[in-house]
Scaffold this motif. Structure first.
Motif, PDB file in Angstrom:
ATOM      1  N   TYR B 272       0.845  -1.206   0.000  1.00  0.00           N
ATOM      2  CA  TYR B 272       0.000   0.000   0.000  1.00  0.00           C
ATOM      3  C   TYR B 272       0.878   1.253   0.000  1.00  0.00           C
ATOM      4  CZ  TYR B 272      -2.960   3.646   2.170  1.00  0.00           C
ATOM      5  OH  TYR B 272      -3.604   4.814   2.473  1.00  0.00           O
ATOM      6  N   ILE B 273       1.866   1.246   0.865  1.00  0.00           N
ATOM      7  CA  ILE B 273       2.753   2.403   0.983  1.00  0.00           C
ATOM      8  C   ILE B 273       3.659   2.533  -0.253  1.00  0.00           C
ATOM      9  CG2 ILE B 273       4.618   3.402   2.382  1.00  0.00           C
ATOM     10  CD1 ILE B 273       1.721   3.583   3.580  1.00  0.00           C
ATOM     11  N   GLN B 274       4.154   1.407  -0.732  1.00  0.00           N
ATOM     12  CA  GLN B 274       4.993   1.425  -1.938  1.00  0.00           C
ATOM     13  C   GLN B 274       4.228   2.019  -3.118  1.00  0.00           C
ATOM     14  OE1 GLN B 274       6.022  -2.462  -3.400  1.00  0.00           O
ATOM     15  NE2 GLN B 274       7.304  -1.681  -5.060  1.00  0.00           N
ATOM     16  N   ASN B 275       2.970   1.620  -3.276  1.00  0.00           N
ATOM     17  CA  ASN B 275       2.191   2.119  -4.399  1.00  0.00           C
ATOM     18  C   ASN B 275       1.818   3.590  -4.208  1.00  0.00           C
ATOM     19  OD1 ASN B 275       1.160   1.516  -6.984  1.00  0.00           O
ATOM     20  ND2 ASN B 275      -0.915   1.536  -6.170  1.00  0.00           N
ATOM     21  N   TYR B 276       1.643   3.997  -2.975  1.00  0.00           N
ATOM     22  CA  TYR B 276       1.387   5.415  -2.692  1.00  0.00           C
ATOM     23  C   TYR B 276       2.564   6.242  -3.223  1.00  0.00           C
ATOM     24  CZ  TYR B 276      -1.520   8.758  -0.085  1.00  0.00           C
ATOM     25  OH  TYR B 276      -2.406   9.761   0.255  1.00  0.00           O
ATOM     26  N   HIS B 277       3.750   5.762  -2.904  1.00  0.00           N
ATOM     27  CA  HIS B 277       4.969   6.428  -3.375  1.00  0.00           C
ATOM     28  C   HIS B 277       5.078   6.383  -4.902  1.00  0.00           C
ATOM     29  CE1 HIS B 277       9.177   7.546  -3.751  1.00  0.00           C
ATOM     30  NE2 HIS B 277       9.360   6.450  -4.444  1.00  0.00           N
ATOM     31  N   MET B 278       4.827   5.220  -5.471  1.00  0.00           N
ATOM     32  CA  MET B 278       4.935   5.081  -6.932  1.00  0.00           C
ATOM     33  C   MET B 278       3.918   5.962  -7.657  1.00  0.00           C
ATOM     34  SD  MET B 278       5.581   0.962  -7.348  1.00  0.00           S
ATOM     35  CE  MET B 278       5.528   0.973  -9.156  1.00  0.00           C
ATOM     36  N   ASN B 279       2.727   6.085  -7.104  1.00  0.00           N
ATOM     37  CA  ASN B 279       1.715   6.953  -7.707  1.00  0.00           C
ATOM     38  C   ASN B 279       2.168   8.407  -7.706  1.00  0.00           C
ATOM     39  OD1 ASN B 279      -0.471   5.365  -8.637  1.00  0.00           O
ATOM     40  ND2 ASN B 279      -1.118   4.992  -6.532  1.00  0.00           N
ATOM     41  N   ALA B 280       2.693   8.846  -6.569  1.00  0.00           N
ATOM     42  CA  ALA B 280       3.150  10.234  -6.463  1.00  0.00           C
ATOM     43  C   ALA B 280       4.250  10.513  -7.485  1.00  0.00           C
ATOM     44  CB  ALA B 280       3.647  10.507  -5.041  1.00  0.00           C
ATOM     45  N   THR B 281       5.184   9.580  -7.596  1.00  0.00           N
ATOM     46  CA  THR B 281       6.315   9.759  -8.498  1.00  0.00           C
ATOM     47  C   THR B 281       5.883   9.708  -9.960  1.00  0.00           C
ATOM     48  OG1 THR B 281       7.606   8.609  -6.820  1.00  0.00           O
ATOM     49  CG2 THR B 281       8.654   8.913  -8.940  1.00  0.00           C
ATOM     50  N   ALA B 282       5.032   8.734 -10.289  1.00  0.00           N
ATOM     51  CA  ALA B 282       4.594   8.574 -11.679  1.00  0.00           C
ATOM     52  C   ALA B 282       3.740   9.763 -12.118  1.00  0.00           C
ATOM     53  CB  ALA B 282       3.809   7.273 -11.841  1.00  0.00           C
ATOM     54  N   TRP B 283       2.888  10.247 -11.204  1.00  0.00           N
ATOM     55  CA  TRP B 283       2.040  11.378 -11.549  1.00  0.00           C
ATOM     56  C   TRP B 283       2.885  12.627 -11.820  1.00  0.00           C
ATOM     57  CZ3 TRP B 283      -1.884  13.022 -13.865  1.00  0.00           C
ATOM     58  CH2 TRP B 283      -2.388  14.307 -13.672  1.00  0.00           C
ATOM     59  N   GLU B 284       3.903  12.843 -10.998  1.00  0.00           N
ATOM     60  CA  GLU B 284       4.808  13.974 -11.201  1.00  0.00           C
ATOM     61  C   GLU B 284       5.459  13.899 -12.589  1.00  0.00           C
ATOM     62  OE1 GLU B 284       8.474  14.104  -8.869  1.00  0.00           O
ATOM     63  OE2 GLU B 284       7.937  16.103  -8.194  1.00  0.00           O
ATOM     64  N   GLU B 285       5.861  12.707 -12.956  1.00  0.00           N
ATOM     65  CA  GLU B 285       6.535  12.498 -14.238  1.00  0.00           C
ATOM     66  C   GLU B 285       5.582  12.739 -15.419  1.00  0.00           C
ATOM     67  OE1 GLU B 285       8.766   8.825 -14.033  1.00  0.00           O
ATOM     68  OE2 GLU B 285       8.835   8.764 -16.229  1.00  0.00           O
ATOM     69  N   MET B 286       4.375  12.171 -15.314  1.00  0.00           N
ATOM     70  CA  MET B 286       3.364  12.350 -16.369  1.00  0.00           C
ATOM     71  C   MET B 286       3.062  13.822 -16.592  1.00  0.00           C
ATOM     72  SD  MET B 286       0.157   9.832 -15.729  1.00  0.00           S
ATOM     73  CE  MET B 286       0.285   8.057 -15.724  1.00  0.00           C
ATOM     74  N   LYS B 287       2.821  14.519 -15.483  1.00  0.00           N
ATOM     75  CA  LYS B 287       2.444  15.933 -15.538  1.00  0.00           C
ATOM     76  C   LYS B 287       3.549  16.784 -16.161  1.00  0.00           C
ATOM     77  CE  LYS B 287      -0.515  18.640 -14.038  1.00  0.00           C
ATOM     78  NZ  LYS B 287      -1.609  19.234 -14.845  1.00  0.00           N
ATOM     79  N   LYS B 288       4.771  16.390 -15.871  1.00  0.00           N
ATOM     80  CA  LYS B 288       5.917  17.134 -16.388  1.00  0.00           C
ATOM     81  C   LYS B 288       5.992  16.973 -17.905  1.00  0.00           C
ATOM     82  CE  LYS B 288      10.624  17.799 -14.637  1.00  0.00           C
ATOM     83  NZ  LYS B 288      11.647  17.138 -13.788  1.00  0.00           N
ATOM     84  N   GLU B 289       5.781  15.748 -18.335  1.00  0.00           N
ATOM     85  CA  GLU B 289       5.902  15.444 -19.759  1.00  0.00           C
ATOM     86  C   GLU B 289       4.672  15.918 -20.533  1.00  0.00           C
ATOM     87  OE1 GLU B 289       7.178  11.599 -22.333  1.00  0.00           O
ATOM     88  OE2 GLU B 289       6.851  11.244 -20.190  1.00  0.00           O
ATOM     89  N   TYR B 290       3.507  15.816 -19.910  1.00  0.00           N
ATOM     90  CA  TYR B 290       2.251  16.206 -20.569  1.00  0.00           C
ATOM     91  C   TYR B 290       1.464  17.156 -19.669  1.00  0.00           C
ATOM     92  CZ  TYR B 290       3.259  12.656 -24.021  1.00  0.00           C
ATOM     93  OH  TYR B 290       3.866  11.933 -25.009  1.00  0.00           O
ATOM     94  N   PRO B 291       1.883  18.421 -19.631  1.00  0.00           N
ATOM     95  CA  PRO B 291       1.254  19.354 -18.675  1.00  0.00           C
ATOM     96  C   PRO B 291      -0.223  19.605 -18.948  1.00  0.00           C
ATOM     97  CG  PRO B 291       2.925  20.465 -20.035  1.00  0.00           C
ATOM     98  CD  PRO B 291       2.985  19.039 -20.385  1.00  0.00           C
ATOM     99  N   ASN B 292      -0.708  19.174 -20.101  1.00  0.00           N
ATOM    100  CA  ASN B 292      -2.116  19.436 -20.413  1.00  0.00           C
ATOM    101  C   ASN B 292      -3.106  18.387 -19.903  1.00  0.00           C
ATOM    102  OD1 ASN B 292      -1.598  21.882 -21.620  1.00  0.00           O
ATOM    103  ND2 ASN B 292      -1.148  20.927 -23.604  1.00  0.00           N
TER     104      ASN B 292
END
Lengths: 354, 354
Positions: B272-292
């Protein structure tokens, strides 16, 4: 027919008076000191559960005696007792040691900081454990998460707070760093022994007080005399702490070390969930008995002023210690990243499902 | 001088060719089948971590071989394989078995249901484990929480959803019970193999799809072709599941049973905690690459219609099974109690700290 090996094993077992499986069994006896009294549930339950599952998993090879504060008489002396080796372990909270070493402050919770799942993510996957290890190394101690209280309530107030002016001269019992923040806003921060709190609040010696949350507040009875229950801002995810004497841990065989580390990890998570349950149950009970309790959030002007005071205090502390600055920066950076996820997942979900 | 005991022990050790401490060591070799492929992180990490810590804690006395789906070729056959004893354990999800036994549906997550900490509280302190034990007993299996994905996102949409009308005829890939809810609202629910989803969405064969959340969506690349990312309603806290063959567990010595049970519990929380971390990291990356990318919540009219459809479907199912009704009632009652606490703690805290 038995072969030669069996006969020898049986002979050896007979001589030693033990079963063959127990022949080589060496028992390690440890002591753990808690900051809490013997009935302070759920805090005391974490180390008690630890002792139980360690004994079971190790088949009795590691026995941990849990001494509550009434036994060792030194609730805030447990860090030194583990350091000195009188106790191999303790169960306590890191922010109690800020007077000894300011760098140990941020490993419990910080005002306006991370929630429990966010903070566990920071500890285990965002670099928190490494920073905590570094900070405790000079004390020859290992520190591990020891159970989370979840979001603590902002406290019980006899009167509603509608503006910053209402804080000026307000007499409140709120210890630690949160008290320093409120003092900057003109609150008259006082400390009163737990046993005298109820009477002090009832008689108006204080106007308000912060304790924990419904699970632990209910026994104190504050809801009977102060109708305003303010939501939290100062301890969003109070993580308790296991302390382990470095040398003692090294002396354990590898499998017992692993058993102990896993037992600390699981009892910490469990206490978070146990308290979540206890809060839900206690709140239901309080509300039933006293339906007039009002849950309130401090107004925006007060929140903003507290955030500003908090920032200033953190900057002052950071100037004195580059290590503290490093830890706070790590938490800030992680919070920013993880909060975006919390907002789009649990927060927006809850918004539609209250 | 050595006494008689020592001599016998040494003799026994020489004969058996082992050290004295290992003389009585019996090694149990188990196999665990997962529903997941070998690289589906973080799902596959839970059983892998389980195997690792069980081996360490048991000093090599319990070895668990983890077979991913590419090895055993039967991702949705793992319940039967554990039941039949080909595998002692599995790592999977309970809602996959609703076709075999409708009572096993609610132990993963339910639309508009509990969040992860709420659901763990229900499992461990609110009667959930007892209900799950009862439901799995007839399958001669023990079931334990196996890791939570946290709140799953509602899915990727090529066009914005502004009203119920926008759902009529909308082609969406969304399997399981959530698909049934949407079908009642006029959505054309389709199923498409994971490997073909990207192309289907890109070419307009489907208008939208539900997968998991940023941590696992990022590899699929949907954010490159569908700009609307809707928040979740259908899987607020997907709990994976360990299955254990009852008889196999009983054959283990008590200490190994306890080691296994604790290892399941801690690796579940950890995922649960690992995925919480992975979600935060992946979302940051997605948003950076596709800000729209736009995070959207379905409008109230749609939410209300889904809640109504959900209620109707639950009532229909409950009529067919009194046991299911008992489980759903337990969840509903617990949710009501625990949500009041979630609202006044984390929800109101987050509201002021976004």
């Amino acid at each position: 027919m038995f072969g030669k090996t069996t006969k020898l094993l049986v002979a050896a077992a007979l001589v030693t008076g033990m079963g063959t499986s127990a022949m080589a069994k060496k028992v390690y006896k440890w002591k753990l000191a808690t900051t809490w009294g013997p009935t302070l549930s759920p805090f005391i339950d974490a180390p008690k559960n630890l002792a139980k599952i360690v004994e079971e998993m190790s088949d009795g090879r590691l026995i941990i005696r849990v001494d509550a504060a009434n036994k060792h008489k030194s609730p805030l002396g447990v860090l030194d007792m583990v350091k000195g080796g009188q106790y191999e372990m303790a169960h306590t909270a890191s922010y109690y040691w800020k007077g000894k070493d300011i760098n140990l402050l941020p490993f419990t919770t910080m005002p306006f900081g991370m929630t429990a799942p966010e903070q566990y993510s920071w500890f285990y996957y965002g670099g928190g454990m490494e920073l905590m290890e570094k900070a405790y190394k000079r004390h020859r101690i290992l520190s591990y998460p020891g159970g989370n209280s979840g979001n603590q309530m902002g406290g019980w107030f006899r009167k509603e707070i509608n503006s910053l002016d209402d804080l000026k001269g307000l007499k409140m019992r709120i210890p630690g760093f949160a008290g320093e923040v409120l003092a900057k806003l003109g609150v008259q921060v006082t400390n009163i022994a737990p046993g005298e709190l109820y009477t002090a609040l009832e008689r108006g010696t204080i106007d308000s007080l912060e304790w924990v949350s419904p699970s632990m507040d209910i026994k104190m009875g504050f809801h009977k005399i102060a109708p305003y229950y303010y939501t939290g801002w100062h301890e969003p995810a109070t993580e308790l702490q296991y302390l382990v004497n470095q040398k003692a841990l090294k002396k354990l065989p590898k499998d017992l070390q692993e058993i102990l580390i896993i037992a600390m990890r699981v009892t910490a998570y469990d206490m978070y969930i146990q308290n979540y349950h206890m809060n839900a149950t206690a709140w239901e009970e309080m509300k039933k008995e006293y339906p007039n309790i009002k849950v309130k959030t401090l107004p925006k002007s007060v929140m903003d002023a507290m955030k500003k005071a908090n920032k200033e205090l953190r900057a002052e502390m950071s100037e004195k210690s580059p290590e503290l600055k490093e830890i706070l920066n790590s938490q800030d950076a992680y919070l920013k990243r993880v909060r975006a996820w919390t907002e789009m997942s649990d927060y927006l979900y809850l918004k539609d499902n209250l």
